[in-house]
Design a protein around this motif. Structure first.
Motif, PDB file in Angstrom:
ATOM      1  N   CYS A   1      20.242  16.533 -54.442  1.00 61.13           N
ATOM      2  CA  CYS A   1      19.571  15.953 -55.611  1.00 61.13           C
ATOM      3  C   CYS A   1      18.074  16.276 -55.628  1.00 61.13           C
ATOM      4  O   CYS A   1      17.387  16.157 -54.613  1.00 61.13           O
ATOM      5  CB  CYS A   1      19.763  14.442 -55.612  1.00 61.13           C
ATOM      6  SG  CYS A   1      18.833  13.617 -56.919  1.00 61.13           S
ATOM      7  N   ILE A   2      17.570  16.669 -56.803  1.00 62.57           N
ATOM      8  CA  ILE A   2      16.142  16.975 -56.958  1.00 62.57           C
ATOM      9  C   ILE A   2      15.423  15.941 -57.827  1.00 62.57           C
ATOM     10  O   ILE A   2      14.272  16.138 -58.222  1.00 62.57           O
ATOM     11  CB  ILE A   2      15.931  18.396 -57.540  1.00 62.57           C
ATOM     12  CG1 ILE A   2      16.690  18.560 -58.858  1.00 62.57           C
ATOM     13  CG2 ILE A   2      16.347  19.450 -56.527  1.00 62.57           C
ATOM     14  CD1 ILE A   2      16.413  19.882 -59.567  1.00 62.57           C
ATOM     15  N   MET A   3      16.087  14.861 -58.137  1.00 62.87           N
ATOM     16  CA  MET A   3      15.477  13.743 -58.897  1.00 62.87           C
ATOM     17  C   MET A   3      14.905  14.202 -60.237  1.00 62.87           C
ATOM     18  O   MET A   3      13.814  13.777 -60.632  1.00 62.87           O
ATOM     19  CB  MET A   3      14.371  13.077 -58.078  1.00 62.87           C
ATOM     20  CG  MET A   3      14.831  12.527 -56.758  1.00 62.87           C
ATOM     21  SD  MET A   3      13.472  11.580 -56.023  1.00 62.87           S
ATOM     22  CE  MET A   3      14.150  11.220 -54.416  1.00 62.87           C
ATOM     23  N   CYS A   4      15.632  15.044 -60.942  1.00 61.48           N
ATOM     24  CA  CYS A   4      15.142  15.535 -62.229  1.00 61.48           C
ATOM     25  C   CYS A   4      15.410  14.547 -63.351  1.00 61.48           C
ATOM     26  O   CYS A   4      14.784  14.627 -64.405  1.00 61.48           O
ATOM     27  CB  CYS A   4      15.767  16.890 -62.558  1.00 61.48           C
ATOM     28  SG  CYS A   4      17.551  16.823 -62.820  1.00 61.48           S
TER      29      CYS A   4
ATOM     30  N   VAL B   1       8.141  15.044 -54.929  1.00 62.41           N
ATOM     31  CA  VAL B   1       9.303  15.940 -54.769  1.00 62.41           C
ATOM     32  C   VAL B   1       9.329  17.122 -55.745  1.00 62.41           C
ATOM     33  O   VAL B   1      10.267  17.885 -55.744  1.00 62.41           O
ATOM     34  CB  VAL B   1      10.689  15.226 -54.771  1.00 62.41           C
ATOM     35  CG1 VAL B   1      10.706  14.067 -53.806  1.00 62.41           C
ATOM     36  CG2 VAL B   1      11.120  14.771 -56.159  1.00 62.41           C
ATOM     37  N   ARG B   2       8.277  17.264 -56.576  1.00 55.68           N
ATOM     38  CA  ARG B   2       8.193  18.472 -57.411  1.00 55.68           C
ATOM     39  C   ARG B   2       7.379  19.556 -56.694  1.00 55.68           C
ATOM     40  O   ARG B   2       7.266  20.670 -57.197  1.00 55.68           O
ATOM     41  CB  ARG B   2       7.501  18.179 -58.743  1.00 55.68           C
ATOM     42  CG  ARG B   2       8.047  16.989 -59.510  1.00 55.68           C
ATOM     43  CD  ARG B   2       9.332  17.328 -60.237  1.00 55.68           C
ATOM     44  NE  ARG B   2       9.784  16.236 -61.052  1.00 55.68           N
ATOM     45  CZ  ARG B   2      10.935  15.585 -60.865  1.00 55.68           C
ATOM     46  NH1 ARG B   2      11.752  15.932 -59.885  1.00 55.68           N
ATOM     47  NH2 ARG B   2      11.293  14.605 -61.669  1.00 55.68           N
TER      48      ARG B   2
ATOM     49  N   HIS C   1      13.307  21.678 -49.228  1.00 57.01           N
ATOM     50  CA  HIS C   1      13.751  20.568 -50.084  1.00 57.01           C
ATOM     51  C   HIS C   1      14.016  19.326 -49.238  1.00 57.01           C
ATOM     52  O   HIS C   1      13.587  18.220 -49.573  1.00 57.01           O
ATOM     53  CB  HIS C   1      15.020  21.015 -50.831  1.00 57.01           C
ATOM     54  CG  HIS C   1      15.841  19.918 -51.427  1.00 57.01           C
ATOM     55  ND1 HIS C   1      15.559  19.348 -52.642  1.00 57.01           N
ATOM     56  CD2 HIS C   1      16.951  19.277 -50.970  1.00 57.01           C
ATOM     57  CE1 HIS C   1      16.464  18.403 -52.908  1.00 57.01           C
ATOM     58  NE2 HIS C   1      17.311  18.344 -51.912  1.00 57.01           N
TER      59      HIS C   1
ATOM     60  N   HIS D   1      11.887  15.815 -49.351  1.00 59.50           N
ATOM     61  CA  HIS D   1      12.546  14.555 -49.705  1.00 59.50           C
ATOM     62  C   HIS D   1      12.491  13.551 -48.568  1.00 59.50           C
ATOM     63  O   HIS D   1      12.244  12.365 -48.791  1.00 59.50           O
ATOM     64  CB  HIS D   1      13.986  14.817 -50.162  1.00 59.50           C
ATOM     65  CG  HIS D   1      14.059  15.296 -51.578  1.00 59.50           C
ATOM     66  ND1 HIS D   1      14.584  14.546 -52.601  1.00 59.50           N
ATOM     67  CD2 HIS D   1      13.624  16.443 -52.152  1.00 59.50           C
ATOM     68  CE1 HIS D   1      14.475  15.213 -53.746  1.00 59.50           C
ATOM     69  NE2 HIS D   1      13.908  16.374 -53.487  1.00 59.50           N
TER      70      HIS D   1
END
Lengths: 231, 580
Positions: A144-147, B30-31, B131, B135
């Motif tokens: 998951c990338i929390m988009c 997280v971006r 990633h 996170h």
């Protein structure tokens, strides 16, 4: 090829919204994000949208493209199979300007499920061991990338903004099924709440929307079963 | 400043000591670009085969073409083991060995026993290690209730004489300008890859922290060293991890097409007989460039702009490709319509990493000059910084290691410093300069456009300051950048709104990038030798006598810079010819 692009506009100064239409010559292999950037560069510099990595790993540019939640950097024009591209903000969130929505409540919702390892035991000197099989159980939900694509595609979320929503469940799943974690007593209450898991009616919009191809409805099913057994 | 791995690791350290800590980022958490790192993080855990921090130390020194400071590299490789175990304890879901330990795989330039053969040192979580680090660190910051200021773009430092007193930031949501007073400030804002036209870096990777410091009189170290990663996806520049070659992938040229899927050596077999396709990135990027120039690129026109090469994963089989390289396979399918199990992936070198940056000591403290004078209250870590652990060429997996090790060390030293520091006085109006800049861009009536200047900068840098450089090409790059900087003074933006004015942000970012581009071109022109990623066609040899030293570029006046030098710290490994 030529495409007609309709972009949702919202001006916070006047509190008015509209669609602007642009006709562009594009390469079918262009990402929708490339097309939007070309419009911003060549036609109208005032269009506001978020972007960063441009290859589907940072999660900045989730938006509704031809009726489906997508990352603009992950959809090629040719994938849309249409000469008309209609772009709107993801739904159920407060629009701040054009395609930019307020993500703060979304992150607050994620944080409610205690999205961090609550270790079962104190850390040993070396790493905690975990078998390949145990690691595989929650592999899918680590992606998951929390988009926000999933939560904002969910009709249950649209009708009730207090609903924790699929993205938070994905995050919860990633810890609940991690053999190293022992914090489920802190999470079950949130999941079993009236605004928790049971507002999921297995509509599968979240699974369709996920740019990381996480089987979200399945993950929520795992959590529902777990909750019933461990109540 | 910055919410990538270095910034978060530092914030976490401070929060563990109950300090009030704010993380400012122009993005949401997280971006950040740490999340795009794929293949692994280096640490001599020895989980798969015997390994030692000393071998890692040697490989990093050799990889740096002997420009890395050996005291810093030794510390990084020693700290690595603890830092990685700590990440596991934070919950990072590493891939596992059959006995449940952190899994490891080979990576470019990492060898056993001082160069004998490749070694499995890269600790990984499939091909999304960055990633997972991003996170996991964010999760721990949430746990420790670190305060995030999302989409707050830091645009200036507040200096009281020599001491840093905090930053000035622009709130993207409202257009408000905020002054943050701080006893200690950490810059962890990443690199400047967007100064080039083909890059694996995010759109937001615009050299902000470097430019902010440079404008305040802080020099930049070793700016001429920019890494070109061998395997960017053709035209797009999107990264195909070195892990693809760590798992056995092979680069192929036009004469080698019939060997696709066979597992036979490609052109790297002759160039680096011991490590082949796992040679360091500078070596492979140069070899690829030469293959293309000599007409063995896939289209064979000898044009470095359009010819490319193949990365062959076909012989690895579906299981390895899908399980260990799932994300990059997905990228190949999505963006190139290539099925890597059946066909090779078209690749070309892509601008990837800044070895140079804000000079720091081994505790992350920013330096005023080449004589190690510290800027009190100011720290830097990660890609924005130059410790220097990467020297003239960074090894794969050492960037993720750099951010966790030096984010942590910087945080620890900030804890020490906070125990003795007092809040200073903020004199005058620290946001005055910034308000003037924004007013000029929005209301100055400027007629130049970001959209015209930016591609010109990116193309001139890619063509003239790329894998190979010369006096002529670099002079052209430098002169063009100086001219673009003049034109930049006349830039105007169409968008007058205070809310999410992304056009204004892009204009500010371009200003920062032009600073980086200028420093890169000047520094590269200045260094008359070839070392690591800096390959001068007119000076093809490494010149230890003259150039075994770091360059510090100082701002003098517009269009004028001066250079100072700092000796390389050599403790254990004397410079030797670099053969793989």
């Amino acid at each position: 090829m030529q495409v007609t692009v309709e972009i949702f506009r919202y001006d916070p100064d006047t509190d008015k919204s509209r669609f602007d239409t642009f006709v562009k010559e594009v390469d079918p292999k262009d990402r929708v994000l490339d097309v939007m950037m070309a419009i911003k560069d060549e036609d109208d510099g005032t269009i506001a949208f978020r972007k960063s990595c441009a290859h589907g790993v940072c999660g900045s540019d989730a938006m509704e493209i031809n009726g489906l939640n997508r990352l603009a950097c992950q959809v090629l024009v040719q994938d849309l199979k249409s000469k008309r591209i209609r772009i709107q903000p993801i739904r159920g969130m407060k629009v701040l300007r054009d395609l930019v929505v307020d993500m703060e409540p979304f992150f607050a919702g994620l944080e409610s499920v205690k999205p961090f390892l609550i270790p079962k035991e104190p850390a040993p000197a070396a790493e905690r061991y975990q078998s390949i099989a145990d690691r595989a159980i929650f592999d899918d939900t680590t992606k998951c990338i929390m988009c926000g694509s999933c939560t904002t595609s969910c009709p249950s979320f649209w009708t009730n903004g207090a609903y924790v929503g699929p993205a938070a469940f994905v995050k919860a799943h990633r810890f609940i099924f991690d053999s190293r974690d022992g914090g489920n007593e802190f999470r079950l209450g949130i999941l079993d709440d009236k605004d928790g898991l049971w507002r999921c009616h297995s509509i599968f919009n979240c699974t369709d929307a996920c740019p990381r191809e996480i089987h979200i409805t399945k993950a929520i099913g795992d959590l529902k079963r777990y909750t019933v057994v461990h109540r | 400043m910055g919410a990538g791995g270095a910034g978060l690791r530092c914030a976490l350290e401070l929060s563990q000591h109950n300090y009030s800590v704010a993380v400012l980022s122009k993005l949401f958490p997280v971006r950040s670009h740490t999340g795009a790192a794929q293949g692994g993080v280096g640490a001599a855990l020895g989980n798969e085969e015997p390994d030692s921090p000393e071998w890692h130390f040697f490989d990093t020194v050799k990889g740096s073409d002997y420009l890395g400071d050996q005291d810093a590299i030794e510390i990084m490789c020693e700290d690595a083991v603890e830092a990685i175990l700590e990440l596991e304890h934070f919950g990072l879901p590493f891939s596992r060995t059959p006995d449940g330990k952190i899994a490891q795989r080979p990576f470019g330039g990492h060898t056993k026993n001082f160069g004998e053969a490749p070694v499995k040192r890269a600790c990984y979580a499939a091909d999304r290690t960055g990633h997972m680090i991003l996170h996991t660190l964010f999760e721990q910051c949430v746990k420790n209730e670190v305060r995030f200021f999302n989409e707050f773009y830091v645009l200036d430092l507040i200096m009281d004489g020599d001491i840093c007193q905090g930053v000035v930031a622009y709130d993207l949501a409202t257009g408000d300008i905020h002054v943050f007073q701080a006893k200690a400030t950490m810059l962890a804002t990443g690199g400047h890859g967007r100064a080039f036209s083909v890059t694996s870096n995010a759109h937001t990777y615009t050299g902000d922290g470097m430019a902010i410091c440079f404008r305040r009189g802080i020099p930049m170290e070793d700016m001429e060293f920019v890494q070109f990663h061998p395997t960017g996806m053709r035209k797009l520049g999107i990264l195909i991890s070195e892990a693809a070659r760590g798992e056995g992938g092979i680069l192929r040229n036009r004469e080698d097409i019939e060997n696709i899927g066979s597992g036979k050596d490609g052109f790297m077999g002759a160039i680096a007989p011991t490590v082949k396709d796992l040679a360091p990135r500078d070596v492979i990027a140069r070899a690829m460039y030469n293959e293309i120039v000599e007409g063995r690129g896939i289209e064979g026109s000898g044009d470095t702009g359009s010819d490319y090469l193949y990365l062959d994963l076909v012989h690895l089989g579906a299981e390895i490709v899908n399980e260990r390289l799932p994300d990059i396979s997905h990228f190949a399918r999505t963006y190139l319509a290539v099925e890597p199990i059946k066909e090779p992936i078209p690749v070309q070198p892509t601008t990837h990493y800044a070895m140079g940056g804000i000079p720091t000591d081994i505790e992350g403290r920013v330096l005023w000059d080449a004589k190690n004078k510290v800027v009190p209250g100011l720290y830097a870590a990660g890609e924005v910084a130059c410790v220097s652990v990467h020297g003239a060429n960074r090894l794969g997996t050492n960037s993720l290691l750099d951010i966790v090790v030096f984010g942590r060390r910087g945080g620890k030293d900030m804890v020490r410093y906070l125990g003795e520091a007092e809040f200073g006085r903020i004199k005058g109006e620290p946001d005055e300069f910034l308000r003037g800049e924004i007013d000029r861009l929005q209301n100055g009536g400027g007629t130049e456009k970001v959209v015209d200047l930016r591609p010109e900068m990116q193309n001139v840098m890619m063509v003239n300051s790329g894998v190979f450089r010369s006096k002529d090409s670099l002079t052209k790059a430098r002169d063009t950048i100086l001219e673009l900087r003049q034109r930049y003074q006349k830039v105007g933006v169409q968008d007058k709104s205070a809310y999410f004015n992304t056009e204004l942000v892009e204009a500010i970012e371009l200003g920062f990038l032009l600073d980086s581009a200028w420093m890169i071109a000047e520094s590269a022109l200045h260094r008359t030798e070839s070392r690591g990623a800096h390959s001068r066609e007119d000076y093809p040899e490494r010149d230890d006598e003259k150039w075994l030293k770091h360059t510090f570029i100082h701002y003098e006046a517009d269009g004028k810079v001066k250079f100072a030098y700092k000796p390389v710290t050599i403790t254990k490994f004397q410079p030797k010819p670099r053969v793989y």
